[in-house]
Every structure is written in structure tokens, then in C-alpha cells.
Design a protein around this motif. Structure first.
Motif, PDB file in Angstrom:
ATOM      1  N   GLY A 167      16.445   7.383   6.887  1.00  0.00           N
ATOM      2  CA  GLY A 167      15.981   7.369   5.511  1.00  0.00           C
ATOM      3  C   GLY A 167      14.913   8.426   5.295  1.00  0.00           C
ATOM      4  O   GLY A 167      14.628   9.235   6.185  1.00  0.00           O
ATOM      5  N   LYS A 168      14.299   8.397   4.137  1.00  0.00           N
ATOM      6  CA  LYS A 168      13.249   9.374   3.837  1.00  0.00           C
ATOM      7  C   LYS A 168      11.856   8.785   4.041  1.00  0.00           C
ATOM      8  O   LYS A 168      11.003   9.400   4.658  1.00  0.00           O
ATOM      9  N   VAL A 169      11.627   7.589   3.485  1.00  0.00           N
ATOM     10  CA  VAL A 169      10.318   6.948   3.598  1.00  0.00           C
ATOM     11  C   VAL A 169      10.487   5.506   4.061  1.00  0.00           C
ATOM     12  O   VAL A 169      11.561   4.913   3.933  1.00  0.00           O
ATOM     13  N   LEU A 170       9.404   4.939   4.549  1.00  0.00           N
ATOM     14  CA  LEU A 170       9.410   3.569   5.051  1.00  0.00           C
ATOM     15  C   LEU A 170       9.832   2.570   3.975  1.00  0.00           C
ATOM     16  O   LEU A 170      10.675   1.715   4.195  1.00  0.00           O
ATOM     17  N   GLY A 171       9.236   2.664   2.791  1.00  0.00           N
ATOM     18  CA  GLY A 171       9.531   1.706   1.728  1.00  0.00           C
ATOM     19  C   GLY A 171       8.818   0.385   1.964  1.00  0.00           C
ATOM     20  O   GLY A 171       8.215   0.155   3.011  1.00  0.00           O
ATOM     21  N   THR A 172       8.880  -0.481   0.993  1.00  0.00           N
ATOM     22  CA  THR A 172       8.250  -1.790   1.102  1.00  0.00           C
ATOM     23  C   THR A 172       9.065  -2.685   2.020  1.00  0.00           C
ATOM     24  O   THR A 172      10.122  -2.281   2.508  1.00  0.00           O
ATOM     25  N   LEU A 173       8.599  -3.894   2.251  1.00  0.00           N
ATOM     26  CA  LEU A 173       9.355  -4.845   3.061  1.00  0.00           C
ATOM     27  C   LEU A 173      10.269  -5.690   2.185  1.00  0.00           C
ATOM     28  O   LEU A 173       9.831  -6.245   1.181  1.00  0.00           O
ATOM     29  N   ALA A 174      11.517  -5.763   2.574  1.00  0.00           N
ATOM     30  CA  ALA A 174      12.456  -6.703   1.978  1.00  0.00           C
ATOM     31  C   ALA A 174      12.369  -7.976   2.813  1.00  0.00           C
ATOM     32  O   ALA A 174      12.243  -7.921   4.045  1.00  0.00           O
ATOM     33  N   LEU A 189       0.823  -1.210   0.000  1.00  0.00           N
ATOM     34  CA  LEU A 189       0.000   0.000   0.000  1.00  0.00           C
ATOM     35  C   LEU A 189       0.858   1.261   0.000  1.00  0.00           C
ATOM     36  O   LEU A 189       1.754   1.402   0.838  1.00  0.00           O
ATOM     37  N   PRO A 190       0.585   2.209  -0.902  1.00  0.00           N
ATOM     38  CA  PRO A 190       1.397   3.424  -0.972  1.00  0.00           C
ATOM     39  C   PRO A 190       1.373   4.255   0.314  1.00  0.00           C
ATOM     40  O   PRO A 190       2.338   4.948   0.605  1.00  0.00           O
ATOM     41  N   GLU A 191       0.294   4.168   1.083  1.00  0.00           N
ATOM     42  CA  GLU A 191       0.270   4.948   2.326  1.00  0.00           C
ATOM     43  C   GLU A 191       1.289   4.436   3.346  1.00  0.00           C
ATOM     44  O   GLU A 191       1.651   5.149   4.276  1.00  0.00           O
ATOM     45  N   PHE A 192       1.768   3.217   3.156  1.00  0.00           N
ATOM     46  CA  PHE A 192       2.853   2.697   3.995  1.00  0.00           C
ATOM     47  C   PHE A 192       4.198   2.861   3.301  1.00  0.00           C
ATOM     48  O   PHE A 192       5.149   3.370   3.903  1.00  0.00           O
ATOM     49  N   THR A 193       4.310   2.415   2.068  1.00  0.00           N
ATOM     50  CA  THR A 193       5.609   2.456   1.384  1.00  0.00           C
ATOM     51  C   THR A 193       6.112   3.887   1.223  1.00  0.00           C
ATOM     52  O   THR A 193       7.310   4.128   1.254  1.00  0.00           O
ATOM     53  N   GLY A 194       5.204   4.856   1.078  1.00  0.00           N
ATOM     54  CA  GLY A 194       5.585   6.254   0.941  1.00  0.00           C
ATOM     55  C   GLY A 194       5.555   7.040   2.238  1.00  0.00           C
ATOM     56  O   GLY A 194       5.799   8.245   2.236  1.00  0.00           O
ATOM     57  N   LYS A 195       5.290   6.349   3.336  1.00  0.00           N
ATOM     58  CA  LYS A 195       5.156   7.011   4.639  1.00  0.00           C
ATOM     59  C   LYS A 195       6.494   7.569   5.122  1.00  0.00           C
ATOM     60  O   LYS A 195       7.502   6.871   5.157  1.00  0.00           O
ATOM     61  N   GLU A 196       6.482   8.849   5.483  1.00  0.00           N
ATOM     62  CA  GLU A 196       7.682   9.465   6.052  1.00  0.00           C
ATOM     63  C   GLU A 196       7.785   9.059   7.517  1.00  0.00           C
ATOM     64  O   GLU A 196       6.800   9.076   8.246  1.00  0.00           O
ATOM     65  N   ILE A 197       8.970   8.678   7.926  1.00  0.00           N
ATOM     66  CA  ILE A 197       9.220   8.258   9.299  1.00  0.00           C
ATOM     67  C   ILE A 197      10.184   9.252   9.930  1.00  0.00           C
ATOM     68  O   ILE A 197      11.167   9.654   9.310  1.00  0.00           O
ATOM     69  N   ARG A 198       9.925   9.617  11.157  1.00  0.00           N
ATOM     70  CA  ARG A 198      10.813  10.503  11.921  1.00  0.00           C
ATOM     71  C   ARG A 198      11.120   9.824  13.247  1.00  0.00           C
ATOM     72  O   ARG A 198      10.257   9.224  13.871  1.00  0.00           O
ATOM     73  N   GLY A 199      12.352   9.939  13.666  1.00  0.00           N
ATOM     74  CA  GLY A 199      12.741   9.398  14.966  1.00  0.00           C
ATOM     75  C   GLY A 199      13.104   7.931  14.911  1.00  0.00           C
ATOM     76  O   GLY A 199      13.288   7.360  13.839  1.00  0.00           O
ATOM     77  N   PHE A 200      13.231   7.309  16.075  1.00  0.00           N
ATOM     78  CA  PHE A 200      13.595   5.893  16.229  1.00  0.00           C
ATOM     79  C   PHE A 200      14.955   5.577  15.617  1.00  0.00           C
ATOM     80  O   PHE A 200      15.260   4.431  15.347  1.00  0.00           O
ATOM     81  N   GLY A 201      15.770   6.602  15.348  1.00  0.00           N
ATOM     82  CA  GLY A 201      17.074   6.372  14.745  1.00  0.00           C
ATOM     83  C   GLY A 201      17.042   6.258  13.240  1.00  0.00           C
ATOM     84  O   GLY A 201      18.077   6.155  12.606  1.00  0.00           O
ATOM     85  N   VAL A 245       4.492 -10.395  -7.687  1.00  0.00           N
ATOM     86  CA  VAL A 245       3.328  -9.504  -7.700  1.00  0.00           C
ATOM     87  C   VAL A 245       2.767  -9.432  -9.110  1.00  0.00           C
ATOM     88  O   VAL A 245       3.496  -9.217 -10.073  1.00  0.00           O
ATOM     89  N   ARG A 246       1.443  -9.614  -9.204  1.00  0.00           N
ATOM     90  CA  ARG A 246       0.752  -9.543 -10.485  1.00  0.00           C
ATOM     91  C   ARG A 246      -0.327  -8.459 -10.420  1.00  0.00           C
ATOM     92  O   ARG A 246      -0.891  -8.186  -9.381  1.00  0.00           O
ATOM     93  N   GLY A 247      -0.609  -7.880 -11.590  1.00  0.00           N
ATOM     94  CA  GLY A 247      -1.710  -6.934 -11.728  1.00  0.00           C
ATOM     95  C   GLY A 247      -1.408  -5.553 -11.180  1.00  0.00           C
ATOM     96  O   GLY A 247      -0.440  -5.360 -10.444  1.00  0.00           O
ATOM     97  N   GLY A 248      -2.251  -4.595 -11.544  1.00  0.00           N
ATOM     98  CA  GLY A 248      -2.176  -3.235 -11.012  1.00  0.00           C
ATOM     99  C   GLY A 248      -0.804  -2.614 -11.061  1.00  0.00           C
ATOM    100  O   GLY A 248       0.161  -3.191 -11.528  1.00  0.00           O
ATOM    101  N   ALA A 249      -0.723  -1.410 -10.556  1.00  0.00           N
ATOM    102  CA  ALA A 249       0.556  -0.712 -10.435  1.00  0.00           C
ATOM    103  C   ALA A 249       0.946  -0.720  -8.980  1.00  0.00           C
ATOM    104  O   ALA A 249       0.165  -0.370  -8.116  1.00  0.00           O
ATOM    105  N   ARG A 250       2.153  -1.145  -8.715  1.00  0.00           N
ATOM    106  CA  ARG A 250       2.628  -1.232  -7.334  1.00  0.00           C
ATOM    107  C   ARG A 250       3.123   0.098  -6.947  1.00  0.00           C
ATOM    108  O   ARG A 250       3.361   0.823  -6.266  1.00  0.00           O
TER     109      ARG A 250
END
Length: 180
Positions: free
Chosen positions: A79-86, A64-76, A175-180
Motif C-alpha cells: 500500500g501507500k500509507v499505514l491508514g487507520t485501524l479497521a 493521529l495523522p503521523e500514524f495514519t499518513g505514515k508511509e511504510i516500506r518493506g514487510f511485504g 468519533v466526536r469532535g475535531g477533524a480526524r
């Protein structure tokens, strides 16, 4: 990084957000200074037990873009955004044309299906245990923090391991279908 976390923590599954790396690695020699640029945050590896349902939820959110594009601040996190899971130790099939939170059609761990009620040993990063990013990953139990090691130490070890480098190219997401 995910396979390194899995190996470092002797876990079944390795999970890390792609946003931990601030850039890609060019071919050739990698210095400690370059690793510091790539992984500047004071993020520690950790090991925990996590129910399959919590892992599945994080996998769904990683689409979901609301997670992969989520800006994170703090916790050390530097980076800029959360990104997907590796991932490592788990392979996932997803269909993006399905509704959100119903996109994972198959997740396999160790040759079997991911079981929602089963607890898995997961190697990941301390940031997730503090409730940052993929929130379901904060529900782990038996959490062990690997200090003073940092994520960049794990990555350095992986870069010295020819087999790990070869294995890092194996796809974990299908991953199949849609735009990730």
C-alpha cells in the motif's frame, strides 16, 4: 478484513490497517485478479495474545495523522500509507478534542470494557508482529502465523459470506469532535 481476520483466527478481536487495501471495491463481481490488485502484498494472517494496554495504545495512534499518513516500506506491504485501524470485536468511542493519547474514552470488547492488564486473543497481520506500523502491536505473545494463507484469501472468504458483508457496515469507531 478485520472481521475476516477475527473469524479466520478464531480471535476475540480483529485488527488490520486500512492501508492494506489499495483501493475500494466497486459493486458487483470481484475476481481473483481484482483481489490481487486490491491486496497485492504477501501479508499473512496471524493470531496472538495482546494486552489491553497495547491495543489501547494502537487505538490512540490510529487517531493521529503521523500514524495514519505514515508511509511504510518493506514487510511485504504494497500500500501507500499505514491508514487507520479497521476493527472487529471491539467498539471504540473517541473524542478528538482531547489531547493525543487521551482520546479513547471507551473501548468495549465482548460487552465489557477493554482491560489494560488482560490478554486478548487478536487476529491480525504478520506485518505488525515485525514492528511495522502500530508498534505496540508487536508486543504480542503466543504468535501463530497462518501460512500459506494471505490477507486476500481472508478477504475472498468474507466476500462470499452474505452475513459477513452485512455485518461489515456496522460502525466500530464512534468519533466526536475535531477533524480526524
Amino acid at each position: 478484513m478485520a472481521s475476516g481476520l477475527r473469524a479466520w483466527t478464531a480471535a476475540e478481536i480483529g485488527l488490520v490497517n486500512a492501508g492494506q487495501a489499495t483501493a475500494g471495491l466497486p459493486a458487483g463481481r470481484v475476481t481473483r485478479a481484482r483481489l490481487l490488485e486490491l491486496c497485492p502484498g504477501p501479508i499473512n494472517p496471524c493470531r496472538m495474545r495482546l494486552r489491553g494496554a497495547h491495543i489501547r495504545r494502537a487505538l490512540e495512534e490510529a487517531l493521529l495523522p503521523e500514524f495514519t499518513g505514515k508511509e511504510i516500506r518493506g514487510f511485504g506491504f504494497r500500500g501507500k500509507v499505514l491508514g487507520t485501524l479497521a476493527l472487529d470485536g471491539i467498539t471504540v468511542e473517541a473524542e478528538l478534542d482531547r489531547p493525543a493519547y487521551e482520546r479513547i474514552v471507551r473501548a468495549a470488547v465482548g460487552g465489557g470494557e477493554l482491560e489494560d492488564e488482560r490478554e486478548y486473543v487478536v487476529g491480525t497481520i504478520d506485518m505488525f508482529t515485525f514492528g511495522a506500523g502500530y508498534l505496540s502491536l508487536s508486543h504480542g505473545t503466543h504468535v501463530e502465523y497462518m501460512v500459506p494463507e494471505l490477507l486476500r484469501d481472508v478477504l475472498a472468504g468474507q466476500l462470499r459470506d452474505a452475513a459477513a458483508l452485512r455485518d461489515s457496515t456496522a460502525p466500530r469507531w464512534h468519533v466526536r469532535g475535531g477533524a480526524r
